[in-house]
Design a protein around this motif. Structure first.
Motif, PDB file in Angstrom:
ATOM      1  N   MET A 343      37.909  38.109  17.249  1.00 57.82           N
ATOM      2  CA  MET A 343      37.512  37.395  16.040  1.00 57.82           C
ATOM      3  C   MET A 343      37.728  38.243  14.793  1.00 57.82           C
ATOM      4  O   MET A 343      36.963  38.193  13.859  1.00 57.82           O
ATOM      5  CB  MET A 343      36.038  36.984  16.141  1.00 57.82           C
ATOM      6  N   ASP A 344      38.791  39.054  14.783  1.00 57.25           N
ATOM      7  CA  ASP A 344      39.074  39.899  13.637  1.00 57.25           C
ATOM      8  C   ASP A 344      39.548  39.053  12.460  1.00 57.25           C
ATOM      9  O   ASP A 344      40.134  37.977  12.633  1.00 57.25           O
ATOM     10  CB  ASP A 344      40.133  40.941  14.005  1.00 57.25           C
ATOM     11  N   GLU A 345      39.313  39.581  11.256  1.00 58.29           N
ATOM     12  CA  GLU A 345      39.687  38.832  10.049  1.00 58.29           C
ATOM     13  C   GLU A 345      41.182  38.641   9.946  1.00 58.29           C
ATOM     14  O   GLU A 345      41.660  37.608   9.466  1.00 58.29           O
ATOM     15  CB  GLU A 345      39.163  39.594   8.819  1.00 58.29           C
ATOM     16  N   LEU A 348      42.549  35.447  11.654  1.00 56.64           N
ATOM     17  CA  LEU A 348      42.227  34.122  11.133  1.00 56.64           C
ATOM     18  C   LEU A 348      43.383  33.574  10.302  1.00 56.64           C
ATOM     19  O   LEU A 348      44.138  34.323   9.672  1.00 56.64           O
ATOM     20  CB  LEU A 348      40.955  34.183  10.277  1.00 56.64           C
TER      21      LEU A 348
END
Length: 485
Positions: A343-345, A348
């Motif tokens: 769920m790393d930025e 996204l």
């Protein structure tokens, strides 16, 4: 003359016993109904021998119950077990239940107990049996029967009893058509519960086509179908209402149904004629039924298309996948993702930015000249003068018809383009109504007939200052609301 119709609710339980529906509302209602049908068939029905005037011995009725229970005993108590009482005790209990509910009447004649079924109860049971055996409606036979009965009454070969029977048949026919749409709409959710495509298709053709359809639905739109001759039925009704036969029928009703009261006789005659005039609304019921059947067909085709396109045994595949997930090892359930934070930025998606709208310039418009505006207004007035809608037709016919019941085409005045177009439309309606089968239900000109009808006359052509064509007659159509006002 103003006629009034009775709005009081008829009393049912002054005719039949108050507890008559008790056995049919109990948990064993199916078994009680089966026993009543077999009792009606063997002892009290039209297929049974003529019952004695004093009834049957009680022992003969209870012996019949014992015989029924011995050959077919479906009774079960609340625990699902068979009753432990003896056969004779159960037969007497069933007889007592029927006697207390009013289905059977027991009288003592000398030393014997005699059992009979009251006449009103026999008629009610006959009606229920007939209702449960009701199949597809055949409009052809019903319309032909109504027409033949009215012909006998019009020719003086039948009395008011035949007129009442024709009126009752017309009422039952319209009730059957109105309930048919509800049956079609209520059937689709039930059919959608079918577990397999084969089961749905079988129920569709067995229940929808064979049981609920009108038996001669495919022939309704043919020109020689008796339904197309309903105009002759309405013409005979009008003849009975305004002709010399009305006095004879009123005298018959006063003698046989009105206890010598002329007012009651006139009300009874007006009620029968009003029910027959309701056949004029049969097109509304058929149009609604056509729409319900089209919707049911679309839903059935969509359901079959979904069933045929969906993967076979989808529920089995889903159940198998769920069992595999529950029994699989931990390594086999790992997600197929790359190393690193899930769920790393940076993983996204970038936000969606709406592009800037392109500036637009308005198109150059040139205002119309006064001559163009005048020509456009003149064109609109010309088109409107030649257009005939229902309000224009009602205004033209009402101006000439007034309070009368009919008017000849020679008395119609033409003073403007609007009057000429209305006259042309009436002439077209008369010619189309004269064809075999009358005016088609899908004819757009039929919407202009509001409160009147047009009949073509066979006594030559008529020449006015603008048109030459066959003579026709405009007749006012009496509505049910006017007769019950």
């Amino acid at each position: 003359m103003t006629t009034t119709s009775s709005t009081t609710t008829p009393s049912l339980f002054s005719v039949v016993p108050a507890g008559i529906f008790g056995p049919l509302a109990s948990p064993n209602r199916e078994h009680y109904w089966s026993l009543l049908c077999r009792l009606f068939e063997e002892f009290f029905g039209p297929d049974a021998p003529v019952p004695p005037s004093h009834g049957f011995p009680r022992r003969e009725i209870t012996a019949a119950f014992e015989r029924y229970l011995l050959t077919d005993d479906p009774w079960e108590d609340e625990d699902g077990q068979a009753p432990d009482a003896s056969l004779n005790t159960r037969a007497n209990a069933i007889h007592e239940r029927f006697r207390l509910a009013g289905w059977l009447r027991q009288e003592r004649i000398g030393a014997r107990e005699m059992v009979s079924m009251p006449p009103a109860v026999t008629q009610l049971l006959s009606t229920l049996v007939e209702f449960s055996e009701h199949g597809p409606t055949f409009l052809s036979a019903k319309m032909r029967s109504i027409e033949l009965q009215l012909q006998q009454v019009s020719e003086g070969r039948a009395d008011g009893g035949t007129l009442d029977e024709a009126a009752d048949q017309a009422r039952r026919l319209l009730v059957s058509l109105s309930s048919m749409s509800l049956q079609v709409r209520d059937l689709m959710p039930e059919l959608s519960k079918a577990e397999t495509t084969a089961q749905f298709a079988r129920q569709w053709f067995e229940r929808y086509v064979s049981q609920l359809f009108i038996g001669d639905y495919a022939e309704l739109h043919r020109a020689d179908h008796p339904l197309a001759r309903r105009s002759s039925i309405l013409a005979m009704v009008q003849q009975l209402e305004a002709g010399p036969r009305r006095q004879e029928l009123s005298a018959w009703y006063a003698e046989h149904a009105g206890n010598g009261d002329p007012a009651r006789a006139q009300a009874r005659l007006a009620r029968s004629l009003s029910r027959l005039r309701e056949l004029e609304r049969i097109d509304e019921y058929l149009a609604r039924l056509d729409e319900d059947i089209r919707q049911a067909n679309r839903r059935a085709l969509a359901f079959l298309d979904y069933r045929l396109r969906a993967p076979d045994r989808l529920d089995v595949l889903l159940r198998r996948a769920c069992r595999g997930v529950l029994t699989a090892s931990e390594d086999a359930l790992r997600l197929p993702v790359a190393a690193g934070p899930l769920m790393d930025e940076s993983r996204l998606r970038a936000p969606h930015r709406r592009p800037q709208p392109i500036p637009r310039s308005a198109n150059a418009t040139t205002p119309p000249t006064p001559e163009q505006l005048a020509r456009l207004a003149l064109l609109r007035r010309m088109k409107r003068a030649r257009l005939v809608n229902a309000e224009d037709m009602a205004r033209y016919v009402g101006r000439h018809l007034g309070d009368g019941d009919g008017i000849d085409s020679r008395e119609l005045a033409i003073a403007s383009i609007e009057d000429l177009r209305a006259y042309q439309t009436l002439l077209t309606l008369a010619l189309r109504s004269h064809r075999v089968g009358g005016l088609r239900r899908e004819d757009p000109l039929g919407r202009l007939l509001r409160g009147f009808r047009v009949e073509l006359l066979d006594d030559g052509d008529h020449d006015n200052d603008y048109l030459r064509g066959p003579r026709f007659q405009i007749r006012r159509v009496a509505s049910t609301a006017r007769n019950t006002a």
